[in-house]
Design a protein around this motif. Structure first.
Motif, mmCIF file in Angstrom:
data_model
loop_
_atom_site.group_PDB
_atom_site.id
_atom_site.type_symbol
_atom_site.label_atom_id
_atom_site.label_comp_id
_atom_site.label_asym_id
_atom_site.label_seq_id
_atom_site.Cartn_x
_atom_site.Cartn_y
_atom_site.Cartn_z
ATOM 1 N N ASP A 1 0.824 -1.213 0.000
ATOM 2 C CA ASP A 1 0.000 0.000 0.000
ATOM 3 C C ASP A 1 0.858 1.262 0.000
ATOM 4 N N ILE A 2 1.975 1.223 0.705
ATOM 5 C CA ILE A 2 2.867 2.382 0.751
ATOM 6 C C ILE A 2 3.360 2.727 -0.643
ATOM 7 N N GLY A 3 3.725 1.712 -1.413
ATOM 8 C CA GLY A 3 4.183 1.960 -2.783
ATOM 9 C C GLY A 3 3.129 2.647 -3.627
ATOM 10 N N ASN A 4 1.869 2.236 -3.476
ATOM 11 C CA ASN A 4 0.784 2.874 -4.219
ATOM 12 C C ASN A 4 0.503 4.280 -3.697
ATOM 13 N N ALA A 5 0.600 4.443 -2.367
ATOM 14 C CA ALA A 5 0.214 5.714 -1.746
ATOM 15 C C ALA A 5 1.123 6.857 -2.172
ATOM 16 N N LEU A 6 2.371 6.584 -2.492
ATOM 17 C CA LEU A 6 3.260 7.651 -2.948
ATOM 18 C C LEU A 6 2.672 8.356 -4.169
ATOM 19 N N ALA A 7 2.038 7.563 -5.045
ATOM 20 C CA ALA A 7 1.403 8.155 -6.230
ATOM 21 C C ALA A 7 0.061 8.780 -5.879
ATOM 22 N N TYR A 8 -0.722 8.100 -5.054
ATOM 23 C CA TYR A 8 -2.055 8.617 -4.721
ATOM 24 C C TYR A 8 -1.979 9.941 -3.971
ATOM 25 N N PHE A 9 -0.991 10.087 -3.089
ATOM 26 C CA PHE A 9 -0.852 11.311 -2.301
ATOM 27 C C PHE A 9 0.078 12.326 -2.963
ATOM 28 N N ALA A 10 0.738 11.912 -4.050
ATOM 29 C CA ALA A 10 1.644 12.798 -4.797
ATOM 30 C C ALA A 10 2.685 13.430 -3.881
ATOM 31 N N VAL A 11 3.317 12.586 -3.051
ATOM 32 C CA VAL A 11 4.362 13.074 -2.155
ATOM 33 C C VAL A 11 5.594 12.178 -2.288
ATOM 34 N N SER A 12 6.729 12.721 -1.905
ATOM 35 C CA SER A 12 7.971 11.959 -1.826
ATOM 36 C C SER A 12 8.815 12.563 -0.708
ATOM 37 N N PRO A 13 8.463 12.262 0.537
ATOM 38 C CA PRO A 13 9.189 12.837 1.663
ATOM 39 C C PRO A 13 10.679 12.493 1.597
ATOM 40 N N ARG B 1 5.406 3.956 10.491
ATOM 41 C CA ARG B 1 5.979 5.305 10.505
ATOM 42 C C ARG B 1 6.053 5.888 9.096
ATOM 43 N N ILE B 2 6.405 5.044 8.111
ATOM 44 C CA ILE B 2 6.437 5.529 6.724
ATOM 45 C C ILE B 2 5.032 5.901 6.272
ATOM 46 N N GLN B 3 4.061 5.056 6.599
ATOM 47 C CA GLN B 3 2.661 5.351 6.267
ATOM 48 C C GLN B 3 2.242 6.697 6.854
ATOM 49 N N ALA B 4 2.542 6.913 8.133
ATOM 50 C CA ALA B 4 2.161 8.161 8.801
ATOM 51 C C ALA B 4 2.874 9.359 8.174
ATOM 52 N N ASP B 5 4.135 9.178 7.788
ATOM 53 C CA ASP B 5 4.898 10.289 7.213
ATOM 54 C C ASP B 5 4.307 10.707 5.869
ATOM 55 N N ILE B 6 3.909 9.719 5.068
ATOM 56 C CA ILE B 6 3.295 10.018 3.773
ATOM 57 C C ILE B 6 2.004 10.815 3.978
ATOM 58 N N ILE B 7 1.188 10.374 4.921
ATOM 59 C CA ILE B 7 -0.089 11.058 5.159
ATOM 60 C C ILE B 7 0.152 12.474 5.676
ATOM 61 N N ARG B 8 1.023 12.613 6.661
ATOM 62 C CA ARG B 8 1.234 13.926 7.273
ATOM 63 C C ARG B 8 1.803 14.949 6.287
ATOM 64 N N ARG B 9 2.582 14.494 5.320
ATOM 65 C CA ARG B 9 3.210 15.413 4.380
ATOM 66 C C ARG B 9 2.327 15.713 3.161
ATOM 67 N N SER B 10 1.171 15.059 3.085
ATOM 68 C CA SER B 10 0.304 15.277 1.931
ATOM 69 C C SER B 10 -0.534 16.540 2.130
ATOM 70 N N LYS B 11 -1.047 17.061 1.050
ATOM 71 C CA LYS B 11 -1.884 18.269 1.105
ATOM 72 C C LYS B 11 -3.278 17.984 1.637
ATOM 73 N N PHE B 12 -3.602 16.699 1.817
ATOM 74 C CA PHE B 12 -4.944 16.337 2.269
ATOM 75 C C PHE B 12 -5.040 16.263 3.797
ATOM 76 N N TYR B 13 -3.894 16.296 4.464
ATOM 77 C CA TYR B 13 -3.874 16.076 5.915
ATOM 78 C C TYR B 13 -3.986 17.389 6.689
#
Length: 823
Positions: A373-385, A441-453
């Motif tokens: 899911d993390i691999g997919n979420a990088l594209a869905y959230f358009a982030v690369s922390p 932690r990676i999951q949380a970092d992706i979410i927190r750095r996205s524009k949707f959070y």
């Protein structure tokens, strides 16, 4: 282990053979007579068992040092003939990577020189793997190791010890230009192979391409071809034990003339056995390690002198201190087209080993799904922390290393409280829990750095996303502890639909609270219970779709509690009120076999009886009367209020556990059943296995599961003489029948058994006769290498989805949704 015995499995070899002269190696005899063996290729390696003989941290150091020692021996034997010059086979790439990262420039240069000269061979497997890996983390790890694949271009893969190979491995290796495989299945402990050992066959991938596979004997069996007694007496010593030493040149593989001649007499008897069994080739491959620890063992310098003396005495057959590539090059002088062809999975006789650590396996499986899911979420959230890709690569590596075949010290069952046992357990399973925590932690970092959070303290809105690549239905969770406003549910922003919370309580530390501790947790006298999670169920969320909700307190009408399901109707036992069957209403069919002695979801406890019973289990010689079966006692069974499903709760009692609970959810909005079993395990030193039964009533079932990315049909895509009735699966199992199609997902416990619970039954070909399905929850049967069952809380989920026979259904890819506070 003490003795790798040759397991004679019968004959049945066919094929014609021709003779050709090798370009590099002069054959000692050019006249071929019958099936006489003219060349024996001795492959020398150190079998990597990370923790079996010593702590994993020390095994890494030793294995790196062994490469350096082997290169020194190559220097020393530079003037020897090519057949007797010291050679070294690297069993896996993980050791090569560690060596490369630690080696000096000069050591790297020397290594590359010896690879070019054919003195060192780099093989293609990262490590000796169980059948547990999924295609995602496997391919990502090969991608991470691409430097070594590109630099050394390995053509041969090698796996030692493990008694199985997943179906998808053939496709993957061929994609990476690997064309040959050496399998050294351990015939000493609970093993089985499709053809007799040794033998040659073709392993066919899904696309029709084939790998030439040498079904060799165990990685240390080469010693037994020249010796009739074991050199080392006693246990496997740690390297720190000064009372043990490496065998000297006079101890094993002695080059004294009289000892070589004695070894020749022993070999002749061994080869007579191969001839009687029908081994048809002029070339034979055997593998050996040193004999101090056998696994994780030093290079044996004396092999070069032994082979040098042997060939100078012109003894027959000729010995070659060889590598996998040299062996296959010489083997292919013969006509191999008539060798057997097998496709599909080499089912692993050792698959039940993972059930010795049920909690760690559950943690691993969850982290593997999160990793995808993390691999997919990088594209869905358009982030690369920053640093995320590096962290993901490390996470993926840890996940695959967790699935390497060593799960404990060799004496972990016999000495469960020994320093080495406990130290090994901590070092091995630290990787599991590290990977799990890092994935979160990676999951949380992706979410927190996205524009949707947006922090929850600043918002009353949440979003839920499906981070997968297929539609999902499942529970979305909201932390009850973190809520700053009073909310009893969420309202969908697009359509205003209200989703009431399903409250999950948990023991919580709350200062100055006077509430009474709950009896629903063990121990039950520390913290009181409070709402820990609020969850609600949403269905058919598209891949990458974000659903927006507002946290609200329902001020209108009270949501209706579900009283019936349009898909399922439970059938109850008149005496206990327990569920004993379920009707699938769309086709008016009972899901479970009324003639079965097991009820759906019933826990079965197996306790083998008798002295040294674990040895009998390993030898597949357990009589039915030695197996005691029991089932937990049902204390109570009640219906529980729920908005989304018909919910039933059972409390059970059994001696192996402090407490057992089961919860059935029969959904109304989708044709799904969820069974959640919670077991508070006691420590169990005596032999024990626990199963959960699902005796499905499927007429003429065809059964499918995933094996490293390939769909395997039970009884069709499994090699004979393996163990097709029990297998390691990824997500679960799909059933296709004349009357119904269904799937059962096993996200936490991937060890499954078909038809009936059986201990080590060898079947030439397994074809399922029923839809009966058993999930192995835990076991501690192994005499070596696996820890006792520890006190722990196991939460085991089973998800059943049903369709008519006209519609396919497979185990769910994942049911987890990502929920987070949003702008």
């Amino acid at each position: 282990m003490n003795r790798r015995q040759w397991l004679k499995m019968g004959s049945g070899f066919t094929g014609s053979i021709i003779v050709a002269k090798d370009l590099d190696i002069e054959l000692i005899s050019k006249d071929y007579q019958g099936n006489e063996i003219n060349e024996i290729h001795v492959l020398h390696l150190s079998h990597t068992d990370f923790g079996y003989t010593d702590l994993p941290s020390n095994v890494w150091k030793d294995q790196v040092e062994f490469i350096k020692v082997a290169m020194r021996y190559m220097d020393e034997t530079a003037h020897y003939s090519v057949e007797s010059r010291f050679k070294w086979t690297l069993e896996n790439m993980w050791v090569l990577e560690r060596f490369w990262n630690e080696a000096s420039f000069e050591e790297r240069e020397k290594f590359d020189k010896y690879v070019r000269e054919g003195m060192i061979e780099v093989t293609a497997m990262p490590g000796n793997m169980t059948c547990l890996p999924g295609r995602y983390e496997w391919e990502k790890e090969l991608e991470r190791l691409s430097f070594f694949f590109n630099k050394y271009k390995p053509k041969v893969a090698l796996q030692s010890d493990v008694n199985g190979l997943p179906s998808g491995l053939a496709d993957s290796l061929l994609k990476h230009n690997v064309r040959y495989f050496i399998m050294g299945a351990n015939g000493y402990y609970n093993g089985g192979t499709p053809t007799p050992q040794p033998s040659i066959f073709w392993w066919q991938a899904k696309n029709g391409q084939k790998i030439l596979l040498s079904n060799g004997q165990g990685y240390a069996n080469g010693y037994d071809y020249f010796h009739d007694t074991e050199w080392r007496h006693g246990p496997v010593p740690p390297k720190s034990d000064i009372w043990f030493n490496q065998p000297s040149r006079i101890d094993i593989f002695s080059s004294k003339k009289e000892n070589v001649l004695r070894a020749h007499e022993i070999l002749k008897k061994k080869l007579e056995g191969l001839k009687k069994a029908g081994y048809p080739h002029r070339v034979l491959q055997i593998t050996t390690t040193n004999q101090l620890t056998i696994d994780n063992d030093y290079p044996a310098r004396q092999l070069s002198d032994f082979i040098k003396q042997w060939n100078e005495l012109r003894l027959h057959p000729k010995l070659i201190l060889s590598t996998p590539s040299i062996f296959f090059k010489n083997l292919q002088k013969e006509v191999l087209s008539e060798q057997p062809i097998f496709k599909g999975e080499w089912c692993d006789w050792w698959a039940d080993g993972i059930a010795a650590s049920p909690m760690e396996v559950s943690v691993l499986q969850a982290a593997k799904r999160r990793n995808i899911d993390i691999g997919n979420a990088l594209a869905y959230f358009a982030v690369s922390p920053p640093g995320t890709l590096r962290d993901i690569q490390k996470l993926n590596h840890d996940l695959l290393f967790c699935q390497e075949h060593t799960w404990g010290a060799y004496d972990s069952v016999a000495r469960p409280y020994d320093e080495r046992t406990i130290g090994n357990h901590f070092q091995k399973f630290e990787v599991f829990y590290r990977a799990s925590e890092n994935s979160k932690r990676i999951q949380a970092d992706i979410i927190r750095r996205s524009k949707f959070y947006k922090p929850l303290s600043e918002t009353k809105y949440i979003e839920v996303i499906n981070p997968g690549v297929l539609p999902r239905s499942g529970w979305a969770e909201v932390s009850a502890r973190a809520l700053r406003i009073k909310a009893t549910g969420v309202r969908s922003m697009p359509n205003g639909k209200f989703y009431p919370f399903d409250v999950v309580e948990g023991a919580e530390w709350v200062a100055n609270d006077n509430t009474t501790p709950s009896a629903n947790e063990i121990p039950n006298d520390v913290w009181p219970f409070f709402p820990a999670k609020n969850k609600f169920f949403i269905e058919n969320v598209k891949p990458g779709e974000r659903m927006r909700f507002e946290l609200v307190e329902n001020t209108g009408s009270v949501p209706i509690l579900l009283q019936s399901s349009k898909y399922f109707a439970p059938v109850f036992d008149n005496q206990t009120n327990q569920i004993n069957n379920i009707i699938f209403k769309p086709i008016d069919k009972l899901l479970f076999d009324n003639n079965s002695s097991e009820l759906p979801g019933q826990i079965i406890i197996e306790r083998p009886q008798g002295k040294f019973i674990r040895d009998a289990i390993a030898a597949k010689s357990v009589a039915r009367e030695q197996l005691d079966y029991s089932k937990p006692v049902v204390i109570n069974h009640v219906k529980v209020d729920c908005h989304y499903a018909l919910r039933y709760h059972s409390l059970l009692e059994a001696p192996f556990a402090k407490r057992i609970e089961q919860q059935w959810d029969l959904f109304d909005i989708i044709p799904r059943i969820e069974l959640t079993t919670t077991i508070w395990m006691k420590e169990n030193l005596e032999p024990l296995a626990v199963y959960i039964a699902f005796p499905f009533a499927v007429k003429s079932p065809r059964i499918f599961y995933d094996s490293l990315g390939n769909s395997v049909e039970v009884g069709v895509d499994q090699m004979p003489r393996t163990c097709g009735n029990y297998s390691t699966v990824q997500n679960g199992v799909g059933y296709r029948g004349e009357d119904i199609n269904l799937a059962i997902s096993t996200p936490d416990t991937p060890m499954v058994i078909f038809d009936e619970i059986s201990r080590g039954k060898i079947r030439q070909v397994f074809v399922p006769k029923t839809g009966h399905f058993f999930n192995m929850i835990c076991q501690n049967y192994w005499t070596t290498n696996f820890a006792v069952l520890k006190p722990q809380k196991l939460i085991i989920r089973h998800i059943i989805e049903c369709q008519s026979a006209a519609n396919d259904v497979m185990p769910v890819e994942n049911i987890e949704m990502w929920a987070y506070p949003s702008v």
